[in-house]
Each structure stands twice: as structure tokens, then as C-alpha cells.
Design a protein around this motif. Structure first.
Motif, PDB file in Angstrom:
ATOM      1  N   UNK A 256       0.867  -1.157   0.000  1.00 38.17           N
ATOM      2  CA  UNK A 256       0.000   0.000   0.000  1.00 38.17           C
ATOM      3  C   UNK A 256       0.916   1.223   0.000  1.00 38.17           C
ATOM      4  N   UNK A 332     -13.899   8.959  -6.802  1.00 38.17           N
ATOM      5  CA  UNK A 332     -14.239   8.189  -5.615  1.00 38.17           C
ATOM      6  C   UNK A 332     -15.191   7.085  -6.065  1.00 38.17           C
ATOM      7  N   UNK A 333     -15.004   5.879  -5.543  1.00 35.07           N
ATOM      8  CA  UNK A 333     -15.794   4.715  -5.943  1.00 35.07           C
ATOM      9  C   UNK A 333     -15.411   4.143  -7.305  1.00 35.07           C
ATOM     10  N   UNK A 335     -11.880   3.408  -8.733  1.00 36.24           N
ATOM     11  CA  UNK A 335     -10.418   3.432  -8.754  1.00 36.24           C
ATOM     12  C   UNK A 335      -9.873   3.061 -10.140  1.00 36.24           C
ATOM     13  N   UNK A 342      -4.496  -1.027  -7.655  1.00 34.48           N
ATOM     14  CA  UNK A 342      -5.614  -0.119  -7.837  1.00 34.48           C
ATOM     15  C   UNK A 342      -5.215   1.221  -7.255  1.00 34.48           C
ATOM     16  N   UNK A 344      -6.584   4.749  -5.842  1.00 33.57           N
ATOM     17  CA  UNK A 344      -7.791   5.360  -5.278  1.00 33.57           C
ATOM     18  C   UNK A 344      -7.572   6.844  -5.068  1.00 33.57           C
ATOM     19  N   UNK A 497      -2.967   0.360  -3.976  1.00 35.22           N
ATOM     20  CA  UNK A 497      -3.026  -0.866  -3.208  1.00 35.22           C
ATOM     21  C   UNK A 497      -3.007  -2.050  -4.135  1.00 35.22           C
ATOM     22  N   UNK A 499      -3.310  -6.244  -3.796  1.00 35.51           N
ATOM     23  CA  UNK A 499      -3.559  -7.398  -2.930  1.00 35.51           C
ATOM     24  C   UNK A 499      -3.938  -8.566  -3.823  1.00 35.51           C
ATOM     25  N   UNK A 502      -7.231 -10.805  -3.292  1.00 37.08           N
ATOM     26  CA  UNK A 502      -8.553 -10.183  -3.281  1.00 37.08           C
ATOM     27  C   UNK A 502      -9.637 -11.084  -3.875  1.00 37.08           C
TER      28      UNK A 502
ATOM     29  N   UNK B 162     -19.570  12.317  -2.939  1.00 36.35           N
ATOM     30  CA  UNK B 162     -19.057  11.339  -3.908  1.00 36.35           C
ATOM     31  C   UNK B 162     -18.910   9.924  -3.343  1.00 36.35           C
ATOM     32  N   UNK B 267     -17.830  -2.794  -1.265  1.00 37.98           N
ATOM     33  CA  UNK B 267     -17.912  -1.343  -1.487  1.00 37.98           C
ATOM     34  C   UNK B 267     -16.699  -0.632  -0.880  1.00 37.98           C
ATOM     35  N   UNK B 270     -13.904  -0.700  -3.086  1.00 40.52           N
ATOM     36  CA  UNK B 270     -14.013   0.258  -4.196  1.00 40.52           C
ATOM     37  C   UNK B 270     -13.760   1.691  -3.744  1.00 40.52           C
ATOM     38  N   UNK B 271     -14.310   2.041  -2.580  1.00 40.40           N
ATOM     39  CA  UNK B 271     -14.323   3.446  -2.195  1.00 40.40           C
ATOM     40  C   UNK B 271     -13.126   3.832  -1.341  1.00 40.40           C
ATOM     41  N   UNK B 275     -10.907  -3.731   2.013  1.00 39.57           N
ATOM     42  CA  UNK B 275     -12.212  -4.356   2.219  1.00 39.57           C
ATOM     43  C   UNK B 275     -12.574  -4.422   3.683  1.00 39.57           C
TER      44      UNK B 275
END
Lengths: 593, 340
Positions: A256, A332-333, A335, A342, A344, A497, A499, A502, B162, B267, B270-271, B275
Motif C-alpha cells: 500500500x 471516488x468509488x 479506482x 488499484x 484510489x 493498493x 492485494x 482479493x 461522492x 464497497x 471500491x471506495x 475491504x
């Protein structure tokens, strides 16, 4: 056949396989994986049905080991560990945690000089890595494995075996039914089997059945459905083990990284390029995929009345090794996938571009410096450090605030009224002396070490405050030089990040979910139908009796039994069974155990 | 009047409707209690004050149509209950239209949808035969939460930040709130189960003398579950059936709660780029999940099923409520979306 059952598990199928001590019942008990006698309920003293109860002093070392293992894998201990796990997780929400916010922990320790260090020693600021929390969940998973693996074996053999033999008497079963018919017992039982085997899905019979000739003209069919229930239960528990292993693997192999990227600038994916870099013990930093990422533009939108954020979009250019630069966006949401990681968008702000010239006119500092937003109108705090570039000059430290849309409140007070840069202004105080940059100790770029510096003050001894609008140049106090507010680029905070586990985490979580739903909603039932010649010899009638047993409380059991009997050519029983009202054909009673 | 105001008006109307239903169910329950008390007195006239409690000879009568019930009260209760559900649904839909998004983004909306789910599940569970006690518990909580939402949690309907702009707002939050609503009805059934079980087994802590604080026990002894005040318990289904009802609801709630955890983890990935991060809300959800898992285990553990398993439901529901109120309002974390 395996006879495993976890200590203390209450199971209708095994506890109550048949109600009579006749031979078929005993056979049922054996087939069923051992019926632990219900009285044997004292903690620790019980033994498996296969062996006689032993005197405690004689069990020896391995006996103790065995006893400990049985205890650990017992239902009662699993229950205890689950409750302990729930209790042990709570302090993490009550005390600040190092993993989330190191600064809050430090503040807590300062505020609580007596209890703080003790809590720290006991792991209350790092609950989820503490010895006691780990001990609980590791014991829980050992208990789970010790319980589930033997059960899986038993279940596999049950899947290959025949449904349990029809018990001699039906009186104790929760669902019952009866009727009589002029047909032959065998015909009736075969018909019942046909009903029971009606497909649930094409080629998938609802029940597994076994027809037996019981002698004396009596025939019976035993049927069982819902092996999926146990399958789901086992799947759920095994998936939890898989989940734990996946999470642990991810911890070993992940990395990370965090980077602050100013508009127009970029970075390469290498450990040195990041502000912070954290990795699992098994991750090799030289395996980082050397892509580069450049921030072209950043857009934000706010609600004009409430000033709440509505949209953040970072426009970037991604260059993968050997590839062409491609335009991408990060929201945001949403990535960005880059080099197996990924990216972010976790924060944003302004980085005022300020040029400082010293008294000799030489440029001491030039370029954008990220300021940290403090509130919803982006009043941002930052520090600009200007080293000495001309001999004999003091180093300059500027501390202050950026107001994106400045509005004057009174003579000396300005405030920001909108997060967008409508009327940007810097409100600054000036320090000079030794910034401490030469000591070699890494410094926090957002804080000024004032220990060897002096603040510039006016004649009244008050600190001098500079108000600088964009494009303006002001003189620094004490003849230190000049400062120019050149531009106001934005910056974004990016998290990277990687992983590799995942996907496995997701798959095991979904398997656990499917297993759980199956184990809770798939009904498991046993149904027996027996047809025997009537007691009054010579009347030629056949008496049909039926019983059902379900795992857990099952409201659908009696209706199912009634449906099966209704499909047979039956009349109400010639002699009504004791204490049942003959209301319908065929009669049924719902017994309350 | 704009859509948002109309939505608020409908929610007020729903709260009023639920209050009327609550009163009507209370009247219904009181009537049953009164009749049951009369019958008990008639059955054991000479045993006043005897500690043995009434013999549960009437226990089997629960299946018969209860003749003593107030049909008018029950009718009013049922119709205002359903009206309240419909009004609340309208309020939620208009709220979503006013905000231009799915209405599960702040404490006010969480509460509306949670109350809607609880009252809807209650209506489904009670469709054939209403058990007034469960309705009183659930509708009492519903009125309390709706009033708190309107008076304390209310925020203007608007678009979201957002981090919340995702379809997971529907799945993760919607399912979490639905699960909470279902747990509420299951909790009420479990409370009734424990009361009924106490009466069936002649089990009350208020009968045997306490070693300490016996004065308090004597003051409360009129409220012993075995006493005449709880004679109405003989009119409700037996403890085994209530347990089965509570379990079915809890099982559905638990599966939805598990989904909430998994959807939340997806989620969060993602955000927030991870996790699972032991955020206070994640801890609360995890703790509640573990307690309900313990409940499911307790049900199948010898010596822990029945009454004892119901205690796990109490603890679990307390965790769910604390996770919804305490964590949302007083603890700061990444889930601080209460809007307050």
C-alpha cells in the motif's frame, strides 16, 4: 462407519432416530452417526458412545489430550469462544487504534498518563493484532476445523448410504398421519415411493428412498431429503477457513502506498516515489510495475447552498512500461487499475504556488506547496520552508492559511465562504532563523519546527500577518525579502493498493454466504410410510401409517406428510387413533414434544 | 409545497397512524388480559396468593379462535397499521424523488426505511392471526424511532457526497436496514417467547426470595410472569412456536446481515481501498454478526436451546441497535453519514 458428532450438538436426527429400543431403532442409531445419550450432559465427563466411560485418573497424558481436544471442539466451547470474540472486538470501537489513527492514540496517551500506558501494554490500542484477540480467533478456527472435518467425512458417507430404516413405532414423531386402503401393502408403498421421488429439479428426486419388505406382509418406505442443508453448513464453515487463509495471504503479499500529486506533476511506481509505503513481509518491492502517472487536471463540484461535495474527478495520464500514454479518470468509488494495483482518490486540496526571494533578491523557494484542508470551505493550512541561498541570510519559514474564496469579516479577519477558488488569498505569519533542515532528521513538511526560529512582530509586539491575493507580491517583514503568490494548482492524495488475494477473499466470502443461506433455508426431512395388513384378519384392508421428522422446527413437515398421503388412494382409518379428531382425510395430528 | 415537504407530511401521518394502531393493539391486549384474568380467578377461586401460579390448563386453547378479543380494537389496529405502512412507503418514495437518489443516505432516511421494513414484516407475520403483544413491542419501537427521526434526525433532502454515489447504497445500506427491521420483529417474538416460557414452566425470579434486595422483589412481585397480570400469556402461541417464529425471522435477518457485511466489504474495497479496516461501524456490524452466529449455535447446543438461546437474541438486537444509534451518532469513523 464414522460416528463423529461434536460434543453437545443437539440434533433431532441423531437424538431421536427412533423411539423404541427395538432392533431397527438401534440399527438406526448406529447408522446415524452415534446417538449420544441425552443424560450424558455434564461438561467434560462425557465420552463417545463407542467406549465406556473411563475413570479420570486413568486416562493418562493422551487421555487428557483427547479430552482437551473434545472440549475444544465441543459446541459449548465454540459458543463461549464466539461470545468472547464479540466482547473482545468491542474495545476497538472504544479506544483509538494505531492501525487507523496513530495521532489519536498519542493524544489519548497524553490525556491519560496513568491508565494510558497500561492500556497500551495490554494491547488496547492495537486490539486486532493483540495476543488475546488473536488467541480467541485462532482457537475458534481450530475448534471449527476440529468439528467440521470429521463432520464432512460423516456427511460424505451419509450421502452414499441408504436412508435410515423405518422405525417400529411412530408415536413420538412430530408429524404423523394414517389411513386405510383396500390395496396391497406393496402397491401402496411403491405408490408412496413414487410420490416421494417426484423430481424437485429435472432428474433430481425430491427424496432419496428405500423400500423394505418388513415381513409379515408389511412393507415400508423410508425417505430422506435435504442433504443440501448439511452440505451448506459444511460449505459455510470451510469457506470461513478459506476466507481466513486468503486474508492472511493477502497480508503477506500486499503493498500500500500513498502519494500526493500536484496538478501538472506525476510520479513513477517505485518505493522512493511515495510519501508512505507499507508492504507485507513476503512482498518484493523490486517487483513493482514501473508505470508513471501524471495529474493533468482535477475537477470538483459542490452544492451551492449546503457546500457539501458532489463530485471529485482526477484526470490523469497513465503510461505503462512500453505502452503509450493514455488518458484516464479516477473518481471516488471508481479506482484506476494500473500495473496490477488499484489507484484510489482519497483526498484533494490546493497547493499554492509561491515564490520567495531573499533580501539579496535570490529565489529561496519556488513552486507549489500542498496545504491541508481544515473544513468544508477548504480553509487550508500549510507551511512553506525557504532555505538560505545567499550567505549570511536567515532561513525563512511561513505558516499560514489559504482561503479559496476570501471574504473580509472585519479589519483583520478574513474567512473562506466557498470551497472553489473564487478569490484566493493567503493569510501568513513569518518566522526566520534555523529551519532545522540540515540536521538530517526527517521533518514533517506540514509542520514548522519553531524551536530555533523567531516570529516577525510589529511595533506592538504582535505577530505580523500578511494578506496576499493571487498575483500579488508583498515584502516580507524584517527586510527578509519578498513573497509572490503566483498560482493555485490543485493536488490529489492517491492511495495505491495491490492485494493478489482479493479474488480469493471474494470467492470464499460468497461461498460462505451461499452455504449459510442453504444451511438455514433448505429443509431436511425424513418421512416414513408403512403399509401393513389390518389387525382384524380377513377384512382385507391395509392400514397405512406415516411419520415425519425434520431437523429443527419445520412448519412445512406436516403439510408435506399430508400431501404425500393425499396422493395415495386412502380412506380415513377404520378405528380413529387415540385422542385425534377425525376431521380430514387422512387424519393428522401435530404433536408437541 | 415541494416534494420534500410532502414526504415529511406523509411520514408524520404514518407516525400518527402507527400511534393509533399501537393504542388499539394495547386495548386489544388489555381486553385479552382482563378476560384471561377473570377466567383464572374463576378457575382457582380459593388459591389467591398461592405461589404455584395458575395451572396452564388453558395453554392448549391458544389455537382456538380467541373469543374474548375486542374485534373493534383489532380491526382498528390492523387497518391503521396497514395505512401507516402505506403512508410511510409514500413518504420514502417522495423523499427519494425529492433527493433525486435512493433514500438511504442519512440517519433520517435510515430510520424511515428501517421502521418501514419492521412494520411491513410485522404485517406479514401477523397476516393470519395477530399477536397483540408483538405488535405493541414493534409498533412502540416504530413510533419512538419515527418521532426521533422527525424531531432529531431530520435533514433536508439533497444529493449525496461522492463516496456514497454508488449502487451499493441501494444494496449494502438497503439490506442492512431491512435486516434491522426484521431483527426488530424477531426480537419482539423472542421477548414474548421468554415470557410465555416462564409462564409455561412456572418460572419467575420474582417468586423465590432474593438474598439481597428482597424488598424490591416484593414490590415487583405483582409483575411475576406467573401471576394473574400475565394471564393473557395463555392466549398466545406456545413458546415452541414463538421460538420457531423468532428463529425464522432471525435466520432471514442473519443471512441479510451477512450479505451486508460482504457487500460492505466490496464497497469499501471500491471506495476506500480496503475491504476491511476495523472502522467503528464495521466493528459494530461484526460484533452483532458474531452474536447472532452464537445464537444459531446456541439453538443447536444441548442445554442452550429455547429460553437461553432467546437471551442471545436480546444481546444481538442490543448490538444491532447500538450499532445503529451509538456508533452513528457518537463515534466518528468512515461511516459518519448520519448527516447530523
Amino acid at each position: 462407519m464414522a460416528r463423529y458428532r461434536p460434543e453437545g450438538l443437539e440434533d433431532t436426527f441423531a437424538d431421536n432416530p427412533a423411539d423404541t429400543p427395538t432392533a431397527p431403532a438401534a440399527d438406526d442409531a448406529a447408522r446415524d452417526g452415534g446417538s449420544r445419550d441425552a443424560a450424558d450432559d455434564t461438561a467434560g465427563g462425557s465420552s463417545s458412545p463407542a467406549e465406556p466411560r473411563v475413570v479420570v485418573p486413568a486416562i493418562g497424558f493422551f487421555g487428557w489430550l483427547r479430552w482437551t481436544w473434545r472440549q475444544l471442539t465441543s459446541m459449548r466451547v465454540a459458543l463461549l469462544l464466539l461470545m468472547l470474540l464479540a466482547v473482545a472486538a468491542v474495545p476497538g470501537a472504544m479506544f483509538p487504534q494505531r492501525a487507523q489513527d496513530e495521532a489519536k492514540v498519542a493524544t489519548y496517551l497524553l490525556d491519560h498518563p496513568t491508565s494510558g500506558p497500561w492500556l497500551d501494554r495490554l494491547g488496547f490500542f492495537d486490539v486486532y493484532a493483540s495476543v488475546w484477540f488473536s488467541a480467541i480467533y485462532i482457537l475458534l478456527f481450530v475448534s471449527l476445523v476440529g468439528c467440521i472435518l470429521p463432520r464432512t467425512k460423516v456427511h460424505f458417507s451419509a450421502l452414499r448410504g441408504r436412508p435410515p430404516r423405518t422405525p417400529r413405532r411412530f408415536t413420538r414423531f412430530p408429524a404423523q398421519g394414517a389411513g386405510s386402503s383396500a390395496d396391497e401393502p406393496e402397491t401402496l408403498v411403491r405408490a408412496a415411493e413414487k410420490v416421494l421421488r417426484r423430481p424437485w429439479l429435472p432428474l433430481w428426486p425430491r427424496y432419496r428412498t428405500d423400500v423394505r419388505d418388513e415381513g409379515g406382509g408389511a412393507w415400508s418406505v423410508s425417505a430422506e431429503r435435504g442433504y443440501l442443508r448439511e452440505t451448506g453448513n459444511l460449505l459455510f464453515h470451510l469457506a470461513l477457513v478459506g476466507l481466513l487463509i486468503s486474508v492472511a495471504t493477502g497480508q503477506l503479499l500486499h503493498y500500500r502506498a500513498q502519494a500526493i500529486v500536484i496538478q501538472g506533476e506525476g510520479f513513477a511506481n517505485a518505493k522512493v516515489a511515495y510519501d508512505t509505503f507499507e508492504q507485507g513481509t513476503a512482498f518484493d518491492p523490486s517487483s513493482l510495475d514501473p508505470f508513471t502517472l501524471k495529474l493533468d487536471d482535477f475537477e470538483s463540484a459542490f452544492d451551492p447552498t449546503t457546500l457539501n461535495p458532489r463530485d471529485f474527478t482526477a484526470h490523469v495520464t497513465l503510461t505503462e512500461p512500453g505502452g503509450d500514454p493514455t488518458k484516464k479518470t479516477i473518481k471516488v468509488n471508481h479506482p484506476l487499475d494500473a500495473g496490477g494495483a488499484k489507484v484510489y482518490l482519497t483526498g484533494n486540496g490546493y497547493a499554492p504556488d509561491v515564490e520567495i526571494k531573499d533580501a539579496a533578491g535570490n529565489v529561496a523557494a519556488d513552486g507549489p506547496t500542498p496545504f491541508i484542508p481544515q473544513n468544508n470551505v477548504y480553509t487550508s493550512r500549510g507551511v512553506i520552508k525557504a532555505p538560505d541561498v545567499t550567505g549570511g541570510q536567515d532561513q525563512i519559514g511561513i505558516v499560514g492559511y489559504l482561503l479559496p474564496t476570501a471574504q473580509q469579516v472585519d479589519d483583520t479577519t478574513w474567512q473562506s465562504i466557498y470551497p472553489q477558488p473564487g478569490n484566493p488569498m493567503l493569510v501568513l505569519t513569518v518566522w526566520h532563523g534555523d529551519l532545522g533542515l540540515d540536521t538530517g532528521v526527517p521533518q514533517n513538511v506540514y509542520e514548522l519546527d519553531e524551536s530555533k526560529m523567531t516570529q516577525s512582530v510589529d511595533e506592538d509586539g504582535k505577530p505580523v500577518t500578511l494578506y496576499v491575493k493571487m498575483g500579488e507580491t508583498v515584502d516580507l517583514p524584517d527586510g527578509l525579502g519578498t513573497l509572490t503568490f503566483k498560482a493555485l494548482p490543485r493536488y490529489v492524495a492517491l492511495d495505491l493498493r495491490h492485494d493478489p488475494a482479493l479474488l480469493y477473499v471474494l470467492v470464499f466470502a460468497l461461498l460462505a454466504f451461499v452455504g449459510l443461506a442453504t444451511s438455514l433455508f433448505a429443509p431436511r426431512r425424513r418421512i416414513w410410510v408403512r403399509a401393513a395388513p389390518g389387525r382384524e384378519a380377513g377384512d382385507g384392508r391395509t392400514v397405512v401409517t406415516a411419520a415425519g421428522l425434520a431437523r429443527g422446527d419445520d412448519v412445512g413437515l406436516q403439510p408435506e406428510l399430508d400431501r404425500i398421503l393425499a396422493a395415495l388412494p386412502l380412506e380415513p382409518p377404520a378405528e380413529p387413533a387415540a385422542d385425534t379428531s377425525t376431521t380430514s382425510t387422512p387424519t393428522s395430528t401435530q404433536e408437541t414434544p | 409545497m415541494n416534494t420534500g415537504d410532502l414526504s415529511t407530511l406523509l411520514v408524520w401521518a404514518a407516525a400518527t397512524s402507527f400511534t393509533i394502531a399501537l393504542i388499539a393493539y394495547t386495548v386489544d391486549m388489555a381486553r385479552i388480559a382482563e378476560q384471561a384474568q377473570k377466567r383464572t380467578r374463576a378457575a382457582v377461586p380459593a388459591m389467591a396468593g398461592a405461589s404455584s401460579g395458575p395451572v396452564s390448563a388453558a395453554a392448549g386453547s391458544a389455537d382456538e379462535a380467541a373469543p374474548d378479543r375486542s374485534h373493534r380494537a383489532e380491526g382498528i389496529a390492523r387497518s391503521t397499521h396497514l395505512l401507516g405502512v402505506a403512508l410511510l412507503f409514500g413518504g420514502i418514495v417522495l423523499r427519494g424523488i425529492a433527493a433525486g437518489r435512493w433514500p438511504t443516505a442519512n440517519m433520517y432516511e435510515f430510520t424511515l426505511v428501517g421502521v418501514f421494513m419492521a412494520t411491513l414484516v410485522l404485517a406479514i407475520v401477523q397476516r393470519r392471526r395477530a399477536i397483540p403483544f408483538i405488535s405493541v413491542v414493534v409498533l412502540g419501537l416504530a413510533v419512538l424511532f419515527l418521532a426521533t427521526a422527525l424531531l432529531k434526525f431530520y435533514v433536508q433532502a439533497e444529493a449525496v457526497q461522492p463516496a456514497l454515489q454508488s449502487y451499493w447504497l441501494v444494496l449494502h445500506v438497503g439490506v442492512a436496514i431491512s435486516a434491522t427491521g426484521i431483527f426488530t420483529v424477531a426480537f419482539a417474538a423472542a421477548v414474548l417467547q421468554v415470557l410465555r416460557d416462564g409462564r409455561e414452566n412456572d418460572h419467575s425470579h420474582l417468586v423465590a426470595p432474593w438474598s439481597r434486595g428482597d424488598g424490591m422483589r416484593r414490590a415487583l412481585s405483582g409483575w411475576a410472569v406467573t401471576g394473574p397480570r400475565f394471564a393473557w400469556l395463555e392466549q398466545v402461541p406456545d413458546a415452541r412456536r414463538l421460538e420457531a417464529m423468532s428463529f425464522r425471522l432471525n435466520a432471514v435477518g442473519f443471512v441479510l446481515w451477512t450479505f451486508t457485511l460482504i457487500a460492505g466489504a466490496i464497497w469499501a474495497e471500491h471506495a476506500w481501498g480496503r475491504y476491511w479496516g476495523w472502522d467503528p461501524k464495521e466493528i459494530g456490524t461484526f460484533v452483532a454478526w458474531v452474536v447472532y452466529a452464537a445464537y444459531l449455535h446456541a439453538r443447536t447446543t444441548r442445554g442452550w436451546s429455547g429460553r437461553r438461546a432467546a437471551y442471545f437474541v436480546f444481546v444481538g438486537y442490543a448490538c444491532v441497535l447500538a450499532n445503529f444509534t451509538v456508533i452513528n451518532l457518537f463515534v466518528t469513523g468512515k461511516h459518519s453519514y448520519s448527516g447530523l
